[in-house]
Design a protein around this motif. Structure first.
Motif, mmCIF file in Angstrom:
data_model
loop_
_atom_site.group_PDB
_atom_site.id
_atom_site.type_symbol
_atom_site.label_atom_id
_atom_site.label_comp_id
_atom_site.label_asym_id
_atom_site.label_seq_id
_atom_site.Cartn_x
_atom_site.Cartn_y
_atom_site.Cartn_z
ATOM 1 N N GLY A 185 0.937 -1.151 -0.107
ATOM 2 C CA GLY A 185 -0.009 0.018 0.057
ATOM 3 C C GLY A 185 0.765 1.183 -0.059
ATOM 4 N N ASN A 186 0.435 2.581 -0.231
ATOM 5 C CA ASN A 186 1.047 3.656 -0.338
ATOM 6 C C ASN A 186 1.022 4.316 1.176
ATOM 7 O OD1 ASN A 186 -1.248 5.602 0.051
ATOM 8 N ND2 ASN A 186 -1.290 5.424 -2.297
ATOM 9 N N GLY A 187 0.300 3.843 1.992
ATOM 10 C CA GLY A 187 0.317 4.324 3.456
ATOM 11 C C GLY A 187 0.081 5.823 3.691
ATOM 12 N N ASN A 188 -0.534 6.341 2.524
ATOM 13 C CA ASN A 188 -0.836 7.859 2.576
ATOM 14 C C ASN A 188 -1.970 8.294 3.376
ATOM 15 O OD1 ASN A 188 -1.322 10.556 2.150
ATOM 16 N ND2 ASN A 188 -0.443 10.484 -0.103
ATOM 17 N N MET A 189 -1.819 9.010 4.576
ATOM 18 C CA MET A 189 -2.797 9.197 5.509
ATOM 19 C C MET A 189 -3.545 10.555 4.976
ATOM 20 S SD MET A 189 -0.986 9.184 9.177
ATOM 21 C CE MET A 189 -2.296 8.781 10.440
ATOM 22 N N GLN A 190 -2.982 11.248 4.145
ATOM 23 C CA GLN A 190 -3.833 12.166 3.433
ATOM 24 C C GLN A 190 -4.891 11.952 2.783
ATOM 25 O OE1 GLN A 190 -0.459 13.105 4.482
ATOM 26 N NE2 GLN A 190 -1.381 14.163 6.047
ATOM 27 N N GLU A 191 -4.583 10.892 1.927
ATOM 28 C CA GLU A 191 -5.479 10.331 1.055
ATOM 29 C C GLU A 191 -6.442 9.285 1.567
ATOM 30 O OE1 GLU A 191 -3.268 8.770 -2.340
ATOM 31 O OE2 GLU A 191 -2.319 10.564 -2.794
#
Lengths: 537, 553
Positions: free
Chosen positions: A240-246
């Motif tokens: 996963g990209n682990g992007n919190m904002q998204e």
């Protein structure tokens, strides 16, 4: 005062975000800011209470994390998912829940779940299944979410975390209760005037892993470090990209407080809307102090089981909904999907392909003799770690490589707002550069110049040295000629030097270096220079 | 059983069948029947004869469609089998196209020119698909169900969408939100259900074959009531993709025809793995079409050695005497064909009904959640979300559906799950095992398809438990996932024409573990072969209802 606090908060995200740049010279600066964050929470009364936490009360924190998996297609249909695409542009009869549509499992989801399960040191369920979790909401097309209830694909694991030095350091192990697979829901878009809402089902059916921790965390920092480590793991594994904002990584935390020595947990409160590790840490610390305050005022009965929302603007948690008993989701086994049977061969094959994980990397870097600051900086970002390892693979010395990366390269990236993947410098050339300095081919000063050229434009060290004629002058005869020239051209200074003003040695060295266009070997230069200056006195 | 005692006793049915402790066999009750004469003409395959006529240019597809439309105009006002009929031109265009291709000597599919009716809970992209529910009134799916897609690809012409009990929930087709369908044998009676429209349409020759769905007997019971052949394939044999789910673990798309051959040919067309249905079987579909060759080659004892087990619990008290005697006569016919027939007891048989209703209703309460008025279907305007849900479902769903959703929701609720759903799953395992055991001893099991012949419209409308009890013959087969064939085998006296009685033949499921096994790959074919021989050798084996008797040669 409030301005400073605000500034502190704005700075904070950088500290915890793995791609943030930690520079050595910042160390002092941000250990102070850290102190500020911990104590200067909005009102002064609370800051006093916070100081009391370690003495009288203990916080108990557990975290539920949803990780969106970066599979090409959704969990149960062939729709791709791309964050931010036009609403309802990536949907089909299956993820819209049309009559007659059936889910078919994307096998990549199982592969990713097994990967993360293994990386979290869990026991895998070799025979698991899917269940339906039922509730009505417009973003849930089928009226139920396909999830896993009583047999999660992985359970009973742990995650090792190194707490950064500025937060006290130390190694912690947090328990993992379970990891299960489920599908994401769509998104509701509310209109400004509140007359109606719209549903975007692009996200519906995107695969998620829900990771439930044991209630092992005791403060905001531990919780956010746990989450950051989970993000690292997800990125290291490529699941996963682990992007919190998204919203690709979402954390809900459960916080309770109990008097030290009490075994029974206090009433837990769930906190949502945590969009960064920094807000997570602050939200928890706020919630702890709120609960401790109620405790210390004898009002612990006012701590009720509820869901609270973190408000970034006011830096506090507010009640979202009080729980009236437990929701009944009427779970039952999903009849549209066969059970998930894992073979030992399948699991072994995945186990054998696991990359080196952050914890292993940190321990390896530690054994190389790197300090914890360096270890964390290098291992926190998968790409930096890969760059570092690739440079080492070319034979460069670990400590030297770490120094270059943490100082000039990090500074360059920060100034240019680039990631390590964007810079033109390759690990091969960094290794070559370090080797050239070590081997005396070029001076450290020239090395730095070459570095910046490599960072900005790329190219090879050898080419630059050749093209610009930068090879170090290590021939004593040649250096002696230059020294003689400088001494001859500066009789006045020579006189002063010999008259006792030995500080002028620096001046002469600089002049000689200038004549050599920076290429003279500094050691030889100084040796010859001193001989010449002193001999004729 | 605690589970049973917590349910209100549905009159006598649940206690009607005693539970013997072991499976025992009895020598057949051998009633001597007059030797079956083969002089009456058995039903022939309409699909094969039509194909022959078309390819030999003795008949054009346009003529075929015209005569179909004529018969439809005569019968449909009395029967109301269809919820949707395409306009005449649509069918004629397809017929023209087929005639042109035949004239050009082009290859045409095995179902070329076959008029197929489709139950309205099976999705069709070119016609509305309502599932018999107001909440989906005028709903048009963007895709064809896999079964429909295959029918079309093989040349079949879809002639309309047939009536059903709303979402398949009922046994009379009276629970349709739109209309009541009549039984072609007696228009004052129900056609059975829930696939009543599909059964009536085949019976009245409003189509050649039709697709239905069978969750607890919804193909087999109406086949029995309407005097047609009905086939419920092994679970997973036919893709469920595009079938509006009622109870996913029990649902199967099934086939109707006026002969075993036609029914088998339709099954062959739609069977096979489908990547859009994870529960569809990867087993290869054996070619069983050769079984439908002409009967002239039959020996005197064509089923010699076949072991037939008559399920004792299905011919005991509570089953209509006329039905029992017809089934016993059918058993004798099997003996005449060379079979050994024995009674077999399935001790768990009576447990099937309550277990079935708990599982089916639990699953349906979940499957019908998607009909919320948000994305498609009828939405009732409301100021608040909860009212939007509540009003849309209150207005859009019928009372039978609501009752089943409520009961299913109850059974899955916290605190009740173990007592109901989990318990019923355990019963399901017991039933599956007891069928497996019986099918190790017998090649096929036989029983009536329903405890009675077709009853009057309205007769059981206010007595749902009596209606549910009528499913006793069929639900076990769904619980066990087995294939079953129902074919008309006789009549019960009723005025002039009599009402048809269906014989249910249950076969073993294919074995997923041993795909290469000869025995297993032929299970479904074997069932069809036995059914075909039975049908072709049955005295007075033609079942044409009076409403169309004049026009059917």
């Amino acid at each position: 005062m409030s301005y400073t606090i605000l500034k502190t908060f704005q700075f904070h995200p950088l500290l915890l975000h793995p791609t943030s740049i930690l520079k050595r010279r910042n160390r002092f600066l941000y250990s102070t800011t850290t102190k500020a964050t911990q104590t200067k929470v909005p009102t002064s009364t609370q800051s006093k209470k916070l100081d009391k936490i370690p003495k009288d009360y203990e916080a108990v924190i557990g975290i539920e994390t949803h990780v969106q998996l970066s599979t090409f297609t959704k969990a149960f249909c062939n729709c791709p998912y791309n964050y931010g695409s036009f609403p309802n542009s990536s949907i089909c009869p299956v993820c819209m829940g049309l009559p007659g549509a059936l889910p078919v499992l994307n096998s990549k989801v199982i592969e990713f779940a097994v990967k993360l399960g293994l990386a979290l040191n869990c026991n895998l369920a070799f025979d698991s299944k899917f269940d339906r979790k039922q509730y009505f909401y417009p973003d849930l097309p089928k009226g139920y979410q396909i999830s896993q209830f009583d047999v999660p694909i992985a359970a009973s694991g742990f995650l090792d975390v190194d707490i950064p030095l500025e937060f006290g350091g130390g190694h912690k192990r947090f328990g993992i209760t379970r990891v299960h697979i489920e599908e994401d829901a769509g998104k509701l878009m509310h209109t400004e005037n509140g007359n109606f809402s719209q549903v975007d089902l692009n996200r519906a059916g995107v695969p998620l892993l829900e990771i439930v921790s044991e209630p092992d965390m005791r403060n905001g920092i531990e919780a956010s470090e746990y989450a950051a480590e989970l993000q690292r793991l997800v990125r290291y594994l490529g699941v996963g990209n682990g992007n919190m904002q998204e919203g690709s990584l979402r954390c809900d935390v459960n916080v309770s407080v109990r008097p030290i020595g009490q075994e029974k947990f206090g009433t837990k409160v769930e906190v949502k809307n945590l969009n960064s590790f920094a807000s997570m840490s602050r939200a928890i610390d706020f919630e702890i102090s709120r609960q401790v305050q109620l405790h210390s005022q004898g009002q612990e009965d006012q701590i009720v089981q509820e869901t609270r929302l973190w408000e970034e603007g006011s830096q506090r948690t507010i009640t979202m909904r009080k729980k009236e008993g437990l929701a009944d989701y009427r779970y039952f086994p999903e009849p549209d999907l066969p059970s998930v049977i894992l073979s030992q061969e399948y699991v072994d094959a995945i186990q054998n392909c696991l990359p080196e994980l952050p914890e292993e990397k940190r321990r390896r870097y530690e054994k190389m003799g790197l300090g914890m600051q360096d270890v964390l900086f290098l291992a926190n970002d998968k790409n930096i770690a890969e760059f570092f390892d690739a440079t080492l693979a070319k034979g460069a010395d670990a400590k030297l490589v770490a120094n270059w990366i943490m100082s000039d390269i990090a500074a360059f990236m920060k100034n240019e707002k680039l990631t390590i993947n964007d810079i033109k410098l390759t690990p091969e050339e960094l290794s070559e550069l370090i080797g050239s300095i070590k081997g005396g081919i070029i001076s450290g000063k020239i090395g730095k110049e070459i570095l910046f050229e490599l960072l900005a434009k790329g190219g090879s060290v050898k080419e630059i040295i050749e093209k610009k004629d930068l090879v170090q002058i290590a021939d004593p005869v040649e250096i002696e000629k230059m020294v003689d020239k400088v001494i001859a051209e500066n009789p006045k200074q020579v006189e002063q030097y010999r008259g006792g003003k030995t500080k002028l040695q620096g001046f002469f060295a600089g002049q000689v270096m200038k004549v050599s266009k920076g290429k003279a070997n500094p050691g030889l230069l100084n040796k010859i220079l001193l001989e010449k200056l002193n001999s004729k006195s | 059983m605690k589970m049973l005692s917590t349910l209100p006793t549905p009159r006598s049915t649940l206690s009607r069948f005693s539970i013997p402790s072991t499976i025992t066999t009895f020598t057949s009750h051998s009633q001597t029947l007059p030797q079956a004469s083969l002089t009456t003409s058995p039903p022939h395959s309409q699909i094969l004869s039509t194909r022959h006529s078309l390819l030999s240019r003795n008949l054009s597809a346009v003529d075929l469609v015209r005569s179909h439309l004529t018969r439809l105009r005569l019968t449909e006002p009395h029967l109301r089998s269809f919820l949707h009929l395409p306009d005449d031109q649509t069918l004629l265009t397809q017929a023209h196209d087929l005639d042109r291709r035949i004239a050009n000597g082009e290859e045409v599919g095995p179902l070329a020119g076959v008029l197929v009716a489709v139950k309205d809970n099976i999705c069709t992209s070119d016609m509305p698909s309502t599932g018999g529910s107001r909440i989906l009134e005028n709903y048009r799916p963007p895709f064809d169900a896999t079964a429909v897609k295959r029918v079309k690809e093989l040349g079949g012409i879809v002639v309309g969408k047939t009536n059903l009990d709303e979402f398949g929930m009922g046994s009379t087709t009276e629970a349709s939100a739109f209309q009541v369908t009549a039984n072609p044998w007696d228009v004052s009676r129900v056609p059975g259900g829930s696939s009543g429209g599909s059964a009536a349409a085949v019976s009245a020759r409003q189509c050649v074959v039709s697709l239905g769905s069978d969750t607890g007997g919804s193909v087999r019971q109406p086949a029995s009531f309407c005097g047609v052949v009905g086939l419920k394939p092994t679970y997973g044999r036919v893709s469920r993709f595009g079938l509006m789910a009622y109870a996913s673990s029990l649902d199967a798309i099934g086939c109707f025809g006026s002969s075993v051959a036609d029914t088998g040919i339709l099954l062959h067309a739609i069977a096979g793995h489908d990547r859009f249905d994870a529960t569809s079987s990867k087993q290869e579909v054996p070619n069983f079409l050769s079984h439908f060759d002409s009967t002239s080659s039959l020996e005197s004892k064509p089923l010699k050695g076949l072991r037939v087990g008559l399920i004792r619990e299905t011919i005991e008290d509570g089953v209509d005497a006329g039905v029992v005697s017809t089934i016993r006569a059918a058993a004798s016919h099997f003996e005449e064909l060379g079979c050994s027939v024995n009674e077999v007891s399935l001790p768990s048989f009576s447990l099937g009904l309550p277990a079935y209703y708990i599982l089916a209703l639990s699953e349906s309460s979940s499957n019908l959640s998607r009909y919320d008025g948000i994305r498609y279907g009828n939405q009732v305007y409301a100021d608040e979300l909860d009212s939007l849900y509540g009003d849309s479902r209150a207005k859009g769903l019928g009372s039978e559906v609501k009752m089943r959703i409520l009961m299913g929701t109850y059974a899955l609720s916290a605190g009740y799950y173990d007592a109901y759903y989990k318990r019923a799953q355990q019963v399901r395992t017991i039933i599956r095992n007891s069928f497996k055991e019986a099918l190790d001893q017998y090649d096929i099991l036989i029983s009536p398809a329903a405890p009675s012949a077709a009853y009057k419209i309205g007769e059981k409308k206010n007595d749902p438990l009596a209606m549910y009890a009528g499913d006793i013959m069929t639900v076990n087969v769904n619980l066990a996932g087995l294939p079953a064939l129902v074919l008309p085998c006789g009549f019960i006296e009723n005025g002039t024409a009599g009402l048809p009685v269906g014989l249910q033949m249950i076969g073993a499921a294919f074995d997923e573990e041993r795909p290469q096994s000869f025995i297993n790959t032929c299970k479904m074919g074997e069932l069809l072969r036995v059914g075909h021989i039975f049908e072709q050798t049955l005295e007075n084996g033609r079942f044409v209802p009076p409403i169309v008797a004049d026009s059917v040669e």
